[in-house]
Design an enzyme around this catalytic site. Structure first.
Site, PDB file in Angstrom:
ATOM      1  N   MET A  30       1.002  -1.261   0.086  1.00  0.00           N
ATOM      2  CA  MET A  30       0.015   0.044  -0.009  1.00  0.00           C
ATOM      3  C   MET A  30       1.009   1.169   0.275  1.00  0.00           C
ATOM      4  SD  MET A  30      -3.592  -1.006   1.935  1.00  0.00           S
ATOM      5  CE  MET A  30      -2.798  -0.459   3.775  1.00  0.00           C
ATOM      6  N   GLU A  35      11.723  -0.267   5.879  1.00  0.00           N
ATOM      7  CA  GLU A  35      12.819  -1.253   5.454  1.00  0.00           C
ATOM      8  C   GLU A  35      12.067  -2.680   5.489  1.00  0.00           C
ATOM      9  OE1 GLU A  35      16.007  -1.050   5.120  1.00  0.00           O
ATOM     10  OE2 GLU A  35      15.584   1.126   4.727  1.00  0.00           O
ATOM     11  N   GLY A  36      10.808  -2.741   6.097  1.00  0.00           N
ATOM     12  CA  GLY A  36      10.162  -4.266   5.867  1.00  0.00           C
ATOM     13  C   GLY A  36       9.822  -4.503   4.441  1.00  0.00           C
ATOM     14  N   HIS A  37       9.378  -3.444   3.819  1.00  0.00           N
ATOM     15  CA  HIS A  37       9.036  -3.516   2.398  1.00  0.00           C
ATOM     16  C   HIS A  37      10.397  -3.732   1.432  1.00  0.00           C
ATOM     17  CE1 HIS A  37       5.363  -0.917   3.838  1.00  0.00           C
ATOM     18  NE2 HIS A  37       4.778  -1.994   3.029  1.00  0.00           N
ATOM     19  N   GLY A 147       4.666 -10.601   3.852  1.00  0.00           N
ATOM     20  CA  GLY A 147       5.526 -10.351   5.250  1.00  0.00           C
ATOM     21  C   GLY A 147       4.878 -11.065   6.182  1.00  0.00           C
ATOM     22  N   LYS A 149       4.788 -10.604   9.125  1.00  0.00           N
ATOM     23  CA  LYS A 149       4.158  -9.568  10.148  1.00  0.00           C
ATOM     24  C   LYS A 149       2.687  -9.505  10.018  1.00  0.00           C
ATOM     25  CE  LYS A 149       3.112  -4.746  11.165  1.00  0.00           C
ATOM     26  NZ  LYS A 149       2.157  -4.428  10.138  1.00  0.00           N
ATOM     27  N   ASP A 150       2.147  -9.662   8.736  1.00  0.00           N
ATOM     28  CA  ASP A 150       0.582  -9.783   8.947  1.00  0.00           C
ATOM     29  C   ASP A 150       0.334 -11.311   8.499  1.00  0.00           C
ATOM     30  OD1 ASP A 150      -0.279  -6.858   8.296  1.00  0.00           O
ATOM     31  OD2 ASP A 150       1.673  -7.132   7.064  1.00  0.00           O
ATOM     32  N   SER A 185       6.169  -0.750  10.523  1.00  0.00           N
ATOM     33  CA  SER A 185       4.885  -0.557   9.972  1.00  0.00           C
ATOM     34  C   SER A 185       4.509   0.863   9.544  1.00  0.00           C
ATOM     35  CB  SER A 185       3.698  -0.798  10.911  1.00  0.00           C
ATOM     36  OG  SER A 185       2.545  -0.470  10.558  1.00  0.00           O
TER      37      SER A 185
HETATM   38  P1  AMP Z   1       1.520  -2.916   3.299  1.00  0.00           P
HETATM   39  O1  AMP Z   1       1.938  -1.888   2.664  1.00  0.00           O
HETATM   40  O2  AMP Z   1       1.298  -2.787   4.772  1.00  0.00           O
HETATM   41  O3  AMP Z   1       0.165  -3.932   2.879  1.00  0.00           O
HETATM   42  O4  AMP Z   1       2.471  -4.289   3.397  1.00  0.00           O
HETATM   43  C1  AMP Z   1       2.873  -4.816   2.028  1.00  0.00           C
HETATM   44  C2  AMP Z   1       3.509  -6.001   2.444  1.00  0.00           C
HETATM   45  O5  AMP Z   1       4.785  -5.601   3.324  1.00  0.00           O
HETATM   46  C3  AMP Z   1       2.832  -7.033   3.071  1.00  0.00           C
HETATM   47  O6  AMP Z   1       3.068  -8.491   2.707  1.00  0.00           O
HETATM   48  C4  AMP Z   1       3.329  -7.113   4.631  1.00  0.00           C
HETATM   49  O7  AMP Z   1       3.115  -8.019   5.306  1.00  0.00           O
HETATM   50  C5  AMP Z   1       4.805  -6.670   4.475  1.00  0.00           C
HETATM   51  N1  AMP Z   1       5.489  -5.975   5.495  1.00  0.00           N
HETATM   52  C6  AMP Z   1       4.957  -5.019   6.106  1.00  0.00           C
HETATM   53  N2  AMP Z   1       5.802  -4.533   7.536  1.00  0.00           N
HETATM   54  C7  AMP Z   1       6.764  -5.634   7.127  1.00  0.00           C
HETATM   55  C8  AMP Z   1       7.774  -5.886   8.215  1.00  0.00           C
HETATM   56  N3  AMP Z   1       8.034  -5.060   9.327  1.00  0.00           N
HETATM   57  N4  AMP Z   1       8.528  -6.778   7.780  1.00  0.00           N
HETATM   58  C9  AMP Z   1       8.393  -7.414   6.773  1.00  0.00           C
HETATM   59  N5  AMP Z   1       7.250  -7.261   5.923  1.00  0.00           N
HETATM   60  C10 AMP Z   1       6.571  -6.368   6.102  1.00  0.00           C
END
Ligand code: AMP
Length: 286
Positions: A30, A35-37, A147, A149-150, A185
């Site tokens: 989104m 850094e997670g992304h 990830g 995390k979810d 996050s």
């Molecule tokens: P989002 O933008 O929040 O929808 O996340 C996009 C992807 O990044 C999803 O697969 C999440 O699980 C992953 N993600 C978000 N935060 C982290 C994190 N801290 N470590 C690893 N992956 C993450």
């Protein structure tokens, strides 16, 4: 790196490469990349020929009371990160392109989506499953990265990939954390200084539970009570749920006698944090 806005242009790009035998990797996000992304992008870059990242704040996974309007949006910064990580295509559709007038179909994954996040956010996983199905249909990837995390989201996507016969390999990568353990996050930016100080306690409570299970504690209620005690010592923390579950079905365990996932969600002010750890009992317990 190309930026593509139109779903049909995205599909045309993918179809052309697929015909040439190119392995297409896909990381749905989104935006507001951290850094997670970045870790997902790096892992993906190593394992595919062409890498697509979507940046789409999906309106149908937010309830009217949730933070759709204020969800962070930083497209130009995100594009820079994508460029740095060797992404080939940033797919940035508009809500109107994804959900044109007359759009009706919804995808639900009733069993794995029912509890935990599904209870607190009844709209959420229907919106996630629908957008993921659409994105898979548009991007036509061979491999996708999500990830840990979810955790529940991963279980929902795994189930829909299986049930809907997507010929896609799903890879789940570990949670990337701040130095003090807080899971990264996009919403962490909304924490006040005091809330930010308290935020790592969720992970600390999960680790305490993981240790207790490892040393033989087998009764989920006792482990949950221990986690509650850690978190309830802070009046600013409100617990949404703490659960010890089967990692595939996400049903709560009566006894921790096999691998489990410990899930937690708390609220700090207006910010909701989720996290999880996996565990396996290594010694016999009572
Ligand atoms: P989002 O933008 O929040 O929808 O996340 C996009 C992807 O990044 C999803 O697969 C999440 O699980 C992953 N993600 C978000 N935060 C982290 C994190 N801290 N470590 C690893 N992956 C993450």
């Amino acid at each position: 790196m190309r930026t593509i806005h139109s779903p049909s242009a995205m599909t045309a790009w993918s179809q052309r490469l697929r015909r040439e035998g190119v392995v297409i990797g896909f990381v749905p996000t989104m935006g507001a990349l951290h850094e997670g992304h970045r870790a997902l992008l790096r892992a993906a870059r190593l394992k595919c020929d062409a890498l697509v990242v979507s940046m789409f704040v999906n309106p149908i996974q937010f309830a009217p009371t949730e933070d759709l309007a204020t969800y962070p949006r930083r497209l130009s910064q995100d594009r820079t990160i994508c460029r740095e990580e060797g992404v080939d295509v940033c797919f940035e559709p508009t809500p109107a392109a994804m959900y044109p007038k007359g759009f009706q179909t919804v995808v639900t994954v009733p069993s794995v989506a029912r509890r935990w996040e599904g209870e607190t956010r009844p709209h959420h996983f229907g919106g996630v499953a629908t957008v993921v199905t659409k994105l898979f249909g548009v991007v036509r990837p061979d491999v996708v990265w999500f990830g840990q995390k979810d955790f529940q989201q991963c279980a929902v996507v795994r189930q829909l990939v299986k049930d809907l016969n997507f010929n896609i390999r799903l890879i789940v990568r570990p949670t990337v954390r701040e130095r003090d353990g807080l899971a990264m996050s996009s919403r962490n930016a909304f924490l006040s200084t005091e809330e930010r100080r308290l935020a790592p306690m969720l992970y600390q409570a999960l680790l305490a539970a993981q240790r207790a299970i490892k040393t033989g504690m087998a009764d989920p209620k006792t482990v949950q009570a221990m986690m509650r005690k850690v978190l309830e010592a802070q009046p600013a923390i409100r617990i949404d749920y703490l659960a010890i579950c089967d990692p595939d079905t996400l049903e709560p365990l009566d006894r921790i006698d096999r691998q489990a996932v410990i899930l937690g969600a708390i609220r700090l002010g207006s910010v909701r944090l989720i996290d999880n750890v996996l565990t396996r009992r290594t010694r016999g317990g009572t």
